[in-house]
Design a protein around this motif. Sequence first.
Motif, PDB file in Angstrom:
ATOM      1  N   PRO A   1      -3.200  14.417  14.581  1.00 39.35           N
ATOM      2  CA  PRO A   1      -2.336  13.299  14.186  1.00 39.35           C
ATOM      3  C   PRO A   1      -1.001  13.295  14.938  1.00 39.35           C
ATOM      4  O   PRO A   1      -0.651  14.265  15.601  1.00 39.35           O
ATOM      5  CB  PRO A   1      -2.084  13.542  12.699  1.00 39.35           C
TER       6      PRO A   1
ATOM      7  N   HIS B   1     -12.281   9.360   8.577  1.00 39.04           N
ATOM      8  CA  HIS B   1     -12.534  10.450   9.516  1.00 39.04           C
ATOM      9  C   HIS B   1     -13.276   9.989  10.769  1.00 39.04           C
ATOM     10  O   HIS B   1     -14.294  10.563  11.164  1.00 39.04           O
ATOM     11  CB  HIS B   1     -13.280  11.597   8.827  1.00 39.04           C
TER      12      HIS B   1
ATOM     13  N   PRO C   1       3.335   9.241   8.421  1.00 40.79           N
ATOM     14  CA  PRO C   1       2.812  10.153   9.439  1.00 40.79           C
ATOM     15  C   PRO C   1       1.343  10.469   9.213  1.00 40.79           C
ATOM     16  O   PRO C   1       0.790  10.169   8.163  1.00 40.79           O
ATOM     17  CB  PRO C   1       3.649  11.413   9.221  1.00 40.79           C
ATOM     18  N   SER C   2       0.767  11.110  10.192  1.00 41.46           N
ATOM     19  CA  SER C   2      -0.612  11.584  10.148  1.00 41.46           C
ATOM     20  C   SER C   2      -1.582  10.401  10.113  1.00 41.46           C
ATOM     21  O   SER C   2      -1.172   9.250  10.179  1.00 41.46           O
ATOM     22  CB  SER C   2      -0.823  12.505   8.948  1.00 41.46           C
TER      23      SER C   2
ATOM     24  N   SER D   1      -8.840  12.027   9.992  1.00 38.76           N
ATOM     25  CA  SER D   1      -9.207  12.170  11.394  1.00 38.76           C
ATOM     26  C   SER D   1     -10.434  13.057  11.533  1.00 38.76           C
ATOM     27  O   SER D   1     -11.010  13.506  10.534  1.00 38.76           O
ATOM     28  CB  SER D   1      -8.036  12.752  12.181  1.00 38.76           C
TER      29      SER D   1
ATOM     30  N   CYS E   1       4.507  15.401  12.859  1.00 35.11           N
ATOM     31  CA  CYS E   1       4.402  14.577  11.648  1.00 35.11           C
ATOM     32  C   CYS E   1       5.760  14.199  11.064  1.00 35.11           C
ATOM     33  O   CYS E   1       5.839  13.717   9.942  1.00 35.11           O
ATOM     34  CB  CYS E   1       3.536  15.266  10.600  1.00 35.11           C
TER      35      CYS E   1
ATOM     36  N   SER F   1       9.734  17.572   4.639  1.00 38.42           N
ATOM     37  CA  SER F   1       8.809  18.189   5.591  1.00 38.42           C
ATOM     38  C   SER F   1       7.510  18.591   4.899  1.00 38.42           C
ATOM     39  O   SER F   1       6.435  18.504   5.488  1.00 38.42           O
ATOM     40  CB  SER F   1       9.461  19.409   6.246  1.00 38.42           C
TER      41      SER F   1
ATOM     42  N   MET G   1       6.146  17.020   2.385  1.00 39.55           N
ATOM     43  CA  MET G   1       5.372  15.777   2.246  1.00 39.55           C
ATOM     44  C   MET G   1       4.670  15.434   3.558  1.00 39.55           C
ATOM     45  O   MET G   1       3.505  15.034   3.574  1.00 39.55           O
ATOM     46  CB  MET G   1       6.294  14.609   1.860  1.00 39.55           C
ATOM     47  N   GLU G   2       5.391  15.570   4.649  1.00 42.42           N
ATOM     48  CA  GLU G   2       4.810  15.227   5.956  1.00 42.42           C
ATOM     49  C   GLU G   2       3.672  16.180   6.306  1.00 42.42           C
ATOM     50  O   GLU G   2       2.610  15.755   6.776  1.00 42.42           O
ATOM     51  CB  GLU G   2       5.911  15.226   7.021  1.00 42.42           C
ATOM     52  N   VAL G   3       3.899  17.464   6.060  1.00 42.18           N
ATOM     53  CA  VAL G   3       2.853  18.450   6.342  1.00 42.18           C
ATOM     54  C   VAL G   3       1.646  18.211   5.426  1.00 42.18           C
ATOM     55  O   VAL G   3       0.498  18.385   5.838  1.00 42.18           O
ATOM     56  CB  VAL G   3       3.399  19.889   6.178  1.00 42.18           C
TER      57      VAL G   3
ATOM     58  N   HIS H   1       0.433  15.442   4.553  1.00 34.00           N
ATOM     59  CA  HIS H   1      -0.413  14.433   5.194  1.00 34.00           C
ATOM     60  C   HIS H   1      -1.123  14.996   6.416  1.00 34.00           C
ATOM     61  O   HIS H   1      -2.296  14.730   6.647  1.00 34.00           O
ATOM     62  CB  HIS H   1       0.423  13.208   5.583  1.00 34.00           C
ATOM     63  N   ASP H   2      -0.392  15.771   7.192  1.00 34.76           N
ATOM     64  CA  ASP H   2      -0.957  16.279   8.436  1.00 34.76           C
ATOM     65  C   ASP H   2      -2.039  17.323   8.180  1.00 34.76           C
ATOM     66  O   ASP H   2      -3.126  17.273   8.757  1.00 34.76           O
ATOM     67  CB  ASP H   2       0.163  16.858   9.305  1.00 34.76           C
TER      68      ASP H   2
ATOM     69  N   VAL I   1      -5.707  16.182   7.092  1.00 34.97           N
ATOM     70  CA  VAL I   1      -6.231  15.027   7.809  1.00 34.97           C
ATOM     71  C   VAL I   1      -7.724  15.135   8.136  1.00 34.97           C
ATOM     72  O   VAL I   1      -8.411  14.132   8.255  1.00 34.97           O
ATOM     73  CB  VAL I   1      -5.363  14.790   9.069  1.00 34.97           C
ATOM     74  N   TYR I   2      -8.225  16.361   8.259  1.00 33.32           N
ATOM     75  CA  TYR I   2      -9.651  16.522   8.567  1.00 33.32           C
ATOM     76  C   TYR I   2     -10.454  16.666   7.279  1.00 33.32           C
ATOM     77  O   TYR I   2      -9.898  16.976   6.227  1.00 33.32           O
ATOM     78  CB  TYR I   2      -9.866  17.739   9.469  1.00 33.32           C
TER      79      TYR I   2
END
Lengths: 410, 410
Positions: free
Chosen positions: A16, A45, A73-74, A79, A299, B167, B169-171, B173-174, B177-178
């Motif tokens: 991401p 995904h 973000p992301s 994905s 992110c 941060s 929150m952002e992490v 999402h990241d 992601v898979y």
Amino acid sequence: MSVLKGAAIFGQSGGPTSVINASAAGVFLTALQQDCITKVYGAAHGIKGILEEQFYDMGMEDKYELELLKTTPSSALGSVRYKLADPDVDDTDFKRLLEVFKKYNIRYFFYNGGNDSMDTCNKVSKFMKQAGYECRCMGVPKTIDNDLFGTDHSPGYGSAAKYVATSTMEVFHDARVYDTGMVAILEVMGRNAGWLTAATALAAYKGQGPDLIYVPELPFDDEKFLSDVKRVYENNNKVIVAVSEGLRYADGTYVADSGVRDSFGHAQLGGVAYKLADMAKNALGTKVRAIEFSLLQRCAAHWASKADVEEAFMAGQTAVLKAVEGLTDYCIGFEREAGEEYKCVPKLIKLSDIANTERKLPREWINEEGNFVTKEFVDYALPLIQGESSPPIENGLPRFAKLKKVLATK
Amino acid sequence: MSVLKGAAIFGQSGGPTSVINASAAGVFLTALQQDCITKVYGAAHGIKGILEEQFYDMGMEDKYELELLKTTPSSALGSVRYKLADPDVDDTDFKRLLEVFKKYNIRYFFYNGGNDSMDTCNKVSKFMKQAGYECRCMGVPKTIDNDLFGTDHSPGYGSAAKYVATSTMEVFHDARVYDTGMVAILEVMGRNAGWLTAATALAAYKGQGPDLIYVPELPFDDEKFLSDVKRVYENNNKVIVAVSEGLRYADGTYVADSGVRDSFGHAQLGGVAYKLADMAKNALGTKVRAIEFSLLQRCAAHWASKADVEEAFMAGQTAVLKAVEGLTDYCIGFEREAGEEYKCVPKLIKLSDIANTERKLPREWINEEGNFVTKEFVDYALPLIQGESSPPIENGLPRFAKLKKVLATK
């Protein structure tokens, strides 16, 4: 210009970025307005979601939430890292894709990712053509690595560069606060290309950046590194070094390979900064600090580049508009217009050209000694980090998009 | 009220924060306006700068740059970790301080730091009194750890908490992601107190935070940790865990102590996240990621809490005004006024009370199981992260204060 009526599907693939969802917003909001596009789907995904018929009906989402994707973000759809087989060897996946495309009358396929994903997009397009199924396939680029071929830069890079440069400036102040010696090693993402590590030079351009920068384009040498660090240390008592996670020795082995955290895969967890900090500590006997920007650098939507967000949106939007116009088999790229003022316009790159090709930092943008980047790089990168983009704030924290994710049914 | 005419000196001590310079701005801008204050000095590297007669004449600085201190991270004057000896055992330093104070007619001493620094401030005050030298000594608090005694909260905490929560929150999402399993361990600063680690619960309150939180207030247990992680993993396939760098086992040893990076001091480089990620990987065989917020969490002035910046300024300002009014031997603290709306007002804490005392997270704000914090903590912390403060931007990057640092001469 032939009008092709049918559904559109969009998927996100690969690692991401802060702005990959801005491209998604560009695709969705534009596609939803097209008369010839009957349905807009978002694949869960990436390609895997299509194979498994797991995709969302984006027409069911609130427009406000789709707008919020610009600052979320992301990859909101999820994905995937999935490489399709060569269809000449094994066409199972491709047949399945065709089946799904037919079932939902999918005539527009938009795929968002790096060079691997462009390869996927290209293969899908070729297979559909051979099968006599009309489908327009367009790639939307993304990568914080900025290593895509044929484009001035890639969506995602500007925001990552802005975050890395800003954080480097802040660390510059923090790491130098005591009157004792200190070596700080900053580890930046980039396995094969040093574009993002080079962005720390933007902090140096402000007088608050690293003393030394090492990128994977050149072979790394322990002795040279230590002598560079020693020289700076003897002058200043403080050294800040930026390194790419993918630094390699002349024989091709990763610098992190002989690292101490061997129960992890290095690719996943880095370790170059720790290894080099350890070396510096042993050589100089000084206090050291290893800082990995880790996932944060890709992110940090709270501090994205406005230019990047807008361009990422434009890439998604352009992909849809060009496909509707009748084009297929292209990835959207960026061109910098000539002139004093920075202006970025979209261009079209053939999927077959962009797929699986990597673009490195030009040798002439790395200094002679191989331990910094040149003014040309700074001139190139500065326009890409202009403007601040951040999400709306609710109660002191970001309000990111919340999608309903209503599964499509047939 | 007696008028005391003379110079004022201000020093910064201990680990920096995003807003320690906002307190400096509060001291300088206020002191420069006082008729009874003849000169305003800024000590280079805290008490050490006074001992070595290395301090700057702040009257020589541009007012605009002093204003910019409000949004400049780290300690602009340089910091120090220097603990004065017990004057009954060795009064060399104290005699030297008295000599310097006399030479420059320094009658106001403002010291900015955590509990160690308040101890320094207290000792200096006592010595001056015994020597019959009139000097008003006031402490200005700072710490991202939020562990100062007698105050509702400390300047620096709100901004670090906002950065850590954002941060996280952002992490969130990241890292999710898979569609594969994943355990991410976030390491937050805090050797003895879990206030900052607990701030990740603000992200959880937004539905985008950790599943588990471990703080140093309670003994850490490997088995309990692994069973907690397994439980979440079996339900969600994804686990996000926030831990304090200072986690300890029941026998008092640091969790990071048996870590793999033993050529470093652990206190300097952390390692808890890596150790726990390793444990989770071995137990679950899943992909793991260790993320240290490292220095970034205490210097991210680009995303500071506006409430925190304003309160930090107020602390510096109040210290000066109270000293001019005739008070001495106090540290400025904060009180939360009763009522629905958050309102923070300054209070006075005796230096002797605050010095060397640590305030832990109350047991009742940690859940029964010891793996999360309660709603009471969230209610406490939310007001402290309100509002966004960031520096002016020049060419896409922060414009931090540039001080001339003109050395004072006599």
